[in-house]
Design a protein around this motif. Sequence first.
Motif, PDB file in Angstrom:
ATOM      1  N   GLU A  25      29.244  29.839  52.982  1.00  0.00           N
ATOM      2  CA  GLU A  25      27.924  30.520  54.310  1.00  0.00           C
ATOM      3  C   GLU A  25      29.122  31.067  55.368  1.00  0.00           C
ATOM      4  OE1 GLU A  25      25.105  27.189  54.249  1.00  0.00           O
ATOM      5  OE2 GLU A  25      26.581  27.050  55.410  1.00  0.00           O
ATOM      6  N   VAL A  26      27.861  31.894  56.060  1.00  0.00           N
ATOM      7  CA  VAL A  26      28.384  32.584  57.452  1.00  0.00           C
ATOM      8  C   VAL A  26      27.646  31.847  58.495  1.00  0.00           C
ATOM      9  CG1 VAL A  26      28.065  34.635  58.438  1.00  0.00           C
ATOM     10  CG2 VAL A  26      28.880  35.006  55.889  1.00  0.00           C
ATOM     11  N   LEU A  27      28.607  31.619  59.687  1.00  0.00           N
ATOM     12  CA  LEU A  27      28.640  31.414  61.163  1.00  0.00           C
ATOM     13  C   LEU A  27      29.406  32.017  62.234  1.00  0.00           C
ATOM     14  CD1 LEU A  27      27.120  28.958  62.601  1.00  0.00           C
ATOM     15  CD2 LEU A  27      29.925  28.526  62.462  1.00  0.00           C
ATOM     16  N   ALA A  28      27.630  32.310  62.660  1.00  0.00           N
ATOM     17  CA  ALA A  28      27.936  33.223  63.978  1.00  0.00           C
ATOM     18  C   ALA A  28      27.988  32.413  64.928  1.00  0.00           C
ATOM     19  CB  ALA A  28      27.294  34.421  64.168  1.00  0.00           C
ATOM     20  N   LEU A  29      29.108  32.393  66.310  1.00  0.00           N
ATOM     21  CA  LEU A  29      29.477  32.103  68.001  1.00  0.00           C
ATOM     22  C   LEU A  29      29.104  32.897  68.482  1.00  0.00           C
ATOM     23  CD1 LEU A  29      33.004  30.483  67.261  1.00  0.00           C
ATOM     24  CD2 LEU A  29      31.124  29.721  66.397  1.00  0.00           C
ATOM     25  N   LEU A  30      28.259  32.851  69.169  1.00  0.00           N
ATOM     26  CA  LEU A  30      27.731  33.911  70.234  1.00  0.00           C
ATOM     27  C   LEU A  30      27.659  33.108  71.795  1.00  0.00           C
ATOM     28  CD1 LEU A  30      23.758  34.723  68.658  1.00  0.00           C
ATOM     29  CD2 LEU A  30      25.796  35.700  68.774  1.00  0.00           C
ATOM     30  N   GLY A  31      28.161  33.476  72.398  1.00  0.00           N
ATOM     31  CA  GLY A  31      27.704  33.311  73.776  1.00  0.00           C
ATOM     32  C   GLY A  31      28.373  34.746  74.766  1.00  0.00           C
ATOM     33  N   PRO A  32      28.144  34.340  76.091  1.00  0.00           N
ATOM     34  CA  PRO A  32      28.876  34.616  77.060  1.00  0.00           C
ATOM     35  C   PRO A  32      30.513  35.183  76.883  1.00  0.00           C
ATOM     36  CG  PRO A  32      28.073  32.879  78.212  1.00  0.00           C
ATOM     37  CD  PRO A  32      27.853  32.600  76.780  1.00  0.00           C
ATOM     38  N   ASN A  33      30.662  36.120  77.579  1.00  0.00           N
ATOM     39  CA  ASN A  33      32.268  36.094  77.867  1.00  0.00           C
ATOM     40  C   ASN A  33      32.849  35.419  78.526  1.00  0.00           C
ATOM     41  OD1 ASN A  33      32.179  38.998  76.463  1.00  0.00           O
ATOM     42  ND2 ASN A  33      32.458  39.951  78.321  1.00  0.00           N
ATOM     43  N   GLY A  34      34.264  35.079  78.484  1.00  0.00           N
ATOM     44  CA  GLY A  34      34.723  33.738  78.688  1.00  0.00           C
ATOM     45  C   GLY A  34      34.541  32.082  78.312  1.00  0.00           C
ATOM     46  N   ALA A  35      33.194  32.190  77.523  1.00  0.00           N
ATOM     47  CA  ALA A  35      32.907  31.306  76.477  1.00  0.00           C
ATOM     48  C   ALA A  35      33.868  30.079  76.488  1.00  0.00           C
ATOM     49  CB  ALA A  35      31.755  31.563  76.033  1.00  0.00           C
ATOM     50  N   GLY A  36      34.787  30.549  75.270  1.00  0.00           N
ATOM     51  CA  GLY A  36      35.829  30.261  74.496  1.00  0.00           C
ATOM     52  C   GLY A  36      35.185  30.373  73.366  1.00  0.00           C
ATOM     53  N   LYS A  37      34.615  31.745  72.556  1.00  0.00           N
ATOM     54  CA  LYS A  37      34.576  32.378  71.418  1.00  0.00           C
ATOM     55  C   LYS A  37      36.038  32.515  70.560  1.00  0.00           C
ATOM     56  CE  LYS A  37      32.154  35.300  72.162  1.00  0.00           C
ATOM     57  NZ  LYS A  37      31.780  35.316  74.116  1.00  0.00           N
TER      58      LYS A  37
END
Length: 191
Positions: A25-37
């Motif tokens: 599977e493919v999982l994408a991590l999304l979030g603003p800059n600095g969120a820890g991705k």
Amino acid sequence: MLAADIGLTIGSLDLSVELEVDRGEVLALLGPNGAGKTTALRALAGLEQLDRGSIVLAGTVLDDPTTPTFVPPADRPVGVVFQDYLLFPHLSVLDNVAFGPRCRGVPKTTAEITARRWVDSVGLGSLAGSRPAELSGGMIKRVALARALALEPELLLLDEPTAGLDPDRSASFVRLIRELQQQLGFTVVLV
């Protein structure tokens, strides 16, 4: 399968992320800059040790501070393509791709055969002797991808893999990743 409960504190960042991703599977991590991705990717790669939680990949515990278990990055079945690619400027495309297998003790000739296969698979066979400075940004991304895949990972981590590419090259790169992922069945976590 990847099961991760990532808990760590770095400076003012207190990261707490739970992931469960089936093989293939493919999982994408999304979030603003600095969120820890990127920090989450670094933890999965073993470049940051957990303060709490655990990381289990294909039934093997990679990090669990309660036991304490920590598998170093070089011993994890994980390939990583970070934003800065980390190619060695003095090595050819082929030697950059062969670097990972060589570090894991694969004989030079075998590592070069593996590297040649991956360089060809990302469409850069004719540039195998070139240095990174002689390549475009899209080509450098392909070299970094080939280098990560030469380790035959269970898990591929991609940090903003299409950043800096025009829409056509971006779509082409995503198609390449998807084709290789479907052929080989590895798990992908990307930012």
